[in-house]
Scaffold this motif. Structure first.
Motif, PDB file in Angstrom:
ATOM      1  N   GLN A   1       0.657  -1.102   0.102  1.00 48.61           N
ATOM      2  CA  GLN A   1      -0.172   0.053   0.117  1.00 48.61           C
ATOM      3  C   GLN A   1       1.035   1.318  -0.169  1.00 48.61           C
ATOM      4  O   GLN A   1       0.213   2.362  -0.588  1.00 48.61           O
ATOM      5  CB  GLN A   1      -1.018  -0.102   1.481  1.00 48.61           C
ATOM      6  N   SER A   2       2.023   1.214   0.628  1.00 50.69           N
ATOM      7  CA  SER A   2       2.771   2.369   0.656  1.00 50.69           C
ATOM      8  C   SER A   2       3.773   2.621  -0.417  1.00 50.69           C
ATOM      9  O   SER A   2       4.447   3.688  -0.625  1.00 50.69           O
ATOM     10  CB  SER A   2       3.691   2.182   1.971  1.00 50.69           C
TER      11      SER A   2
ATOM     12  N   LYS B   1     -13.823  -4.282  -1.791  1.00 49.84           N
ATOM     13  CA  LYS B   1     -13.519  -4.617  -0.134  1.00 49.84           C
ATOM     14  C   LYS B   1     -12.396  -3.541   0.217  1.00 49.84           C
ATOM     15  O   LYS B   1     -12.258  -3.275   1.300  1.00 49.84           O
ATOM     16  CB  LYS B   1     -12.739  -6.011  -0.164  1.00 49.84           C
ATOM     17  N   ASN B   2     -11.263  -3.470  -0.653  1.00 46.67           N
ATOM     18  CA  ASN B   2     -10.268  -2.591  -0.134  1.00 46.67           C
ATOM     19  C   ASN B   2      -9.927  -1.935  -1.378  1.00 46.67           C
ATOM     20  O   ASN B   2      -8.900  -2.447  -2.163  1.00 46.67           O
ATOM     21  CB  ASN B   2      -9.197  -3.741   0.514  1.00 46.67           C
ATOM     22  N   LEU B   3     -10.072  -0.599  -1.427  1.00 41.95           N
ATOM     23  CA  LEU B   3      -9.707   0.399  -2.509  1.00 41.95           C
ATOM     24  C   LEU B   3      -8.017   0.552  -2.442  1.00 41.95           C
ATOM     25  O   LEU B   3      -7.496   0.927  -3.183  1.00 41.95           O
ATOM     26  CB  LEU B   3     -10.213   1.802  -2.268  1.00 41.95           C
ATOM     27  N   ASN B   4      -7.463   0.572  -1.339  1.00 41.53           N
ATOM     28  CA  ASN B   4      -6.212   0.783  -1.094  1.00 41.53           C
ATOM     29  C   ASN B   4      -5.098  -0.042  -1.784  1.00 41.53           C
ATOM     30  O   ASN B   4      -4.004   0.135  -1.922  1.00 41.53           O
ATOM     31  CB  ASN B   4      -5.742   0.798   0.379  1.00 41.53           C
ATOM     32  N   VAL B   5      -5.545  -1.250  -2.439  1.00 35.71           N
ATOM     33  CA  VAL B   5      -4.637  -2.289  -2.963  1.00 35.71           C
ATOM     34  C   VAL B   5      -5.005  -2.310  -4.296  1.00 35.71           C
ATOM     35  O   VAL B   5      -4.749  -3.212  -5.146  1.00 35.71           O
ATOM     36  CB  VAL B   5      -4.619  -3.722  -2.408  1.00 35.71           C
TER      37      VAL B   5
ATOM     38  N   PRO C   1      -0.189   3.630  -6.766  1.00 35.12           N
ATOM     39  CA  PRO C   1       0.088   4.451  -7.952  1.00 35.12           C
ATOM     40  C   PRO C   1       1.212   3.651  -8.926  1.00 35.12           C
ATOM     41  O   PRO C   1       1.850   3.070  -8.321  1.00 35.12           O
ATOM     42  CB  PRO C   1       0.658   5.896  -7.560  1.00 35.12           C
ATOM     43  N   ILE C   2       0.750   3.585 -10.103  1.00 38.33           N
ATOM     44  CA  ILE C   2       1.657   3.208 -11.276  1.00 38.33           C
ATOM     45  C   ILE C   2       1.811   4.143 -12.036  1.00 38.33           C
ATOM     46  O   ILE C   2       1.025   4.403 -12.912  1.00 38.33           O
ATOM     47  CB  ILE C   2       1.059   1.857 -11.816  1.00 38.33           C
TER      48      ILE C   2
END
Ligand SMILES: *[C@@H]1O[C@H](CO)[C@@H](O)[C@H](O)[C@H]1NC(C)=O
Ligand SMILES: *[C@@H]1O[C@H](CO)[C@@H](O)[C@H](O)[C@H]1NC(C)=O
Ligand SMILES: *[C@@H]1O[C@H](CO)[C@@H](O)[C@H](O)[C@H]1NC(C)=O
Length: 455
Positions: free
Chosen positions: A22-23, A284-288, A325-326
């Motif tokens: 995530q980071s 479920k998890n936007l952060n990944v 981010p990519i």
């Protein structure tokens, strides 16, 4: 005693979970286009075939990537391909390294170099199909280990309106593996575990996910044991969200289309509000999720659209919105190539150019994301209008616009306290003291601003 320590170190393979990713901030390269192994910086006459980039070239030019703050790279599939597979998506031998990119030792050295810099490697992998060997599978004997016609679905062309066809027919004439055959399924699961552990790979980008049943990806991801992000080339939030649980995340095509709509096609920025309302409940998890503006499968943002401010909004948005981010290589040099293969330019002529406008911009945004550790904070909408949108993560507040004129909005619902001094990260002197009236946000000519507490 010494022996024991060494044994402990070499067996201590560190695999990295979605939580740990995530980071991270990922830089996507096409291995063949980044830098030549022999350092030759002349041009490439045919972007539809090998141009000469490889593992050694990449390893020698990691400063260029790391200086922007990226701490992970996504590289092309590494396995040996059938002729012409410069992109890596045409597997021939799953158990050897594509010699056009370098030797196996070159690849091992690249991974070690990345790890010693604290950077992670994400490898692109394909389990849906292999390289072209004829519709009649007459060349199947050369594919290792899937060397029998019975391992493949019989030829048919995909009809995109039919899910059975998407899973059982051939994409772009590429022999389609039948994952219901035990040898194929087990072979792919064994292979991915081998690949990840043998080369210390930190994460996987998985090609063509809708083209294989979801249950296979759940097994594949488990066998890999690292963060997995699936390519689901589909703008539907529900469709993409449906993959979470089987794999960790998807390349965020829904967000890609939102960004295109608001920053390129002039849709109202209210669209972002509706988008997030839907995304928040679906995922479920936007952060990944893997957020991006450009990639190797689509014409670049700047293609036929020479508006740098819009592009800056798009890039900053993708890097501050929930997700990982990519950045597609070349965006930091404002590349503007059209459809494949024109969007797969060579990077080497620009490698010395670490002070270009976009290089500096990207570096600033990546640092801002990291300094404010925004992945640890909830996303909060702060203001919506047709031509203005503002959200925050912790004490980081981002303001975007999609107009060519100068605008000003008072942001009254913000994460700061009266008396705080907040600054726009792009200009050291662009600071304002928060009053009971809020924060006056001036955006000139379609710029974007990223605010943080004065350091
Ligand atoms: C895929 O393999 C399974 C198991 O052998 C078989 O039942 C099925 O018919 C195959 N699918 C196609 C489309 O050939
Ligand atoms: C969006 O607006 C810009 C002007 O700022 C214009 O150049 C562009 O063509 C517009 N795009 C569409 C799809 O209308
Ligand atoms: C570096 O970037 C600047 C600005 O984009 C450009 O004018 C210049 O030609 C580039 N230099 C090289 C060596 O590519």
């Amino acid at each position: 005693m010494k022996g024991l320590i060494v044994l402990f170190l070499i067996s201590g393979v560190l695999s990295h979970s979605a939580q740990e990713w995530q980071s991270r901030t990922i830089y996507q390269v096409l291995t063949d286009r980044y830098y030549r192994n022999n350092g030759d910086t002349s041009g490439c006459s045919n972007l539809g075939n090998y141009c000469g980039g490889g593992f050694v070239g990449l390893m020698n030019k990691l400063d260029y990537i790391q200086n922007m703050g990226f701490d992970a790279i996504w590289i092309s599939p590494i396995v040996t391909n059938t002729p012409g597979g410069y992109h890596g998506y045409w597997a021939k031998d799953f158990y050897s390294i594509n010699s056009n990119f370098g030797t196996e030792q070159d690849f091992i050295n690249l991974v070690n170099a990345l790890h010693s810099r604290g950077m992670w490697v994400m490898v692109d992998v394909v389990a849906n199909h292999v390289g072209p060997i004829g519709e009649d599978l007459s060349g199947v004997g050369q594919i290792n280990p899937f060397n029998q016609a019975s391992y493949y679905h019989p030829y048919c062309a995909i009809n995109w309106n039919n899910q059975w066809s998407v899973q059982n027919c051939w994409l772009a004439n590429l022999p389609d593996l039948n994952q219901s055959v035990d040898f194929v399924k087990n072979g792919l699961l064994t292979w991915i575990k081998y690949l990840v552990t043998k080369y210390n790979i930190d994460g996987l980008r998985i090609d063509t996910c809708p083209e294989v049943p979801m249950s296979f990806w759940a097994d594949f991801s488990k066998s890999a044991g690292v963060y997995t992000v699936c390519e689901v080339f589909d703008g539907s939030i529900t469709t993409n969200a449906g993959y979470q649980g089987s794999v960790d995340g998807t390349l965020n095509y829904p967000l890609y289309y939102l960004i295109q709509d608001v920053f390129k096609n002039n849709y109202s920025l209210y669209k972002a509000r509706d988008f997030m309302a839907q995304a928040k409940t679906a995922f479920k998890n936007l952060n990944v999720e893997g957020n991006f503006v450009d990639n190797h499968d689509n014409a670049r943002f700047l293609y036929n659209f020479n508006k740098l401010n819009r592009f800056k909004n798009a890039i900053a948005w993708s890097m501050t919105w929930p997700g990982i981010p990519i950045l597609y290589y070349g965006d930091e040099q404002a590349y503007a190539g059209g459809n494949d293969p024109n969007n797969r330019e060579i990077l080497w002529p620009n490698i010395p150019n670490t002070s270009s406008t976009m290089y500096t911009f990207v570096k600033t945004v990546v640092q801002y994301r990291k300094n404010n550790q925004i992945w640890n904070y909830d996303w909060v909408e702060r203001y919506a209008a047709d031509n203005f949108y503002c959200f925050s993560r912790g004490k980081a507040m981002m303001a975007f616009s999609n107009t060519d004129t100068n605008i000003m909005y008072w942001v009254t619902y913000h994460p700061y306290s009266v008396g705080n001094v907040v600054c726009n990260v792009f200009y050291a002197n662009d600071c304002v003291t928060v009053t009971s009236q809020g924060i006056p946000v001036y955006l000139d000519g379609g710029e974007c601003k990223l605010y943080q507490l004065k350091q």
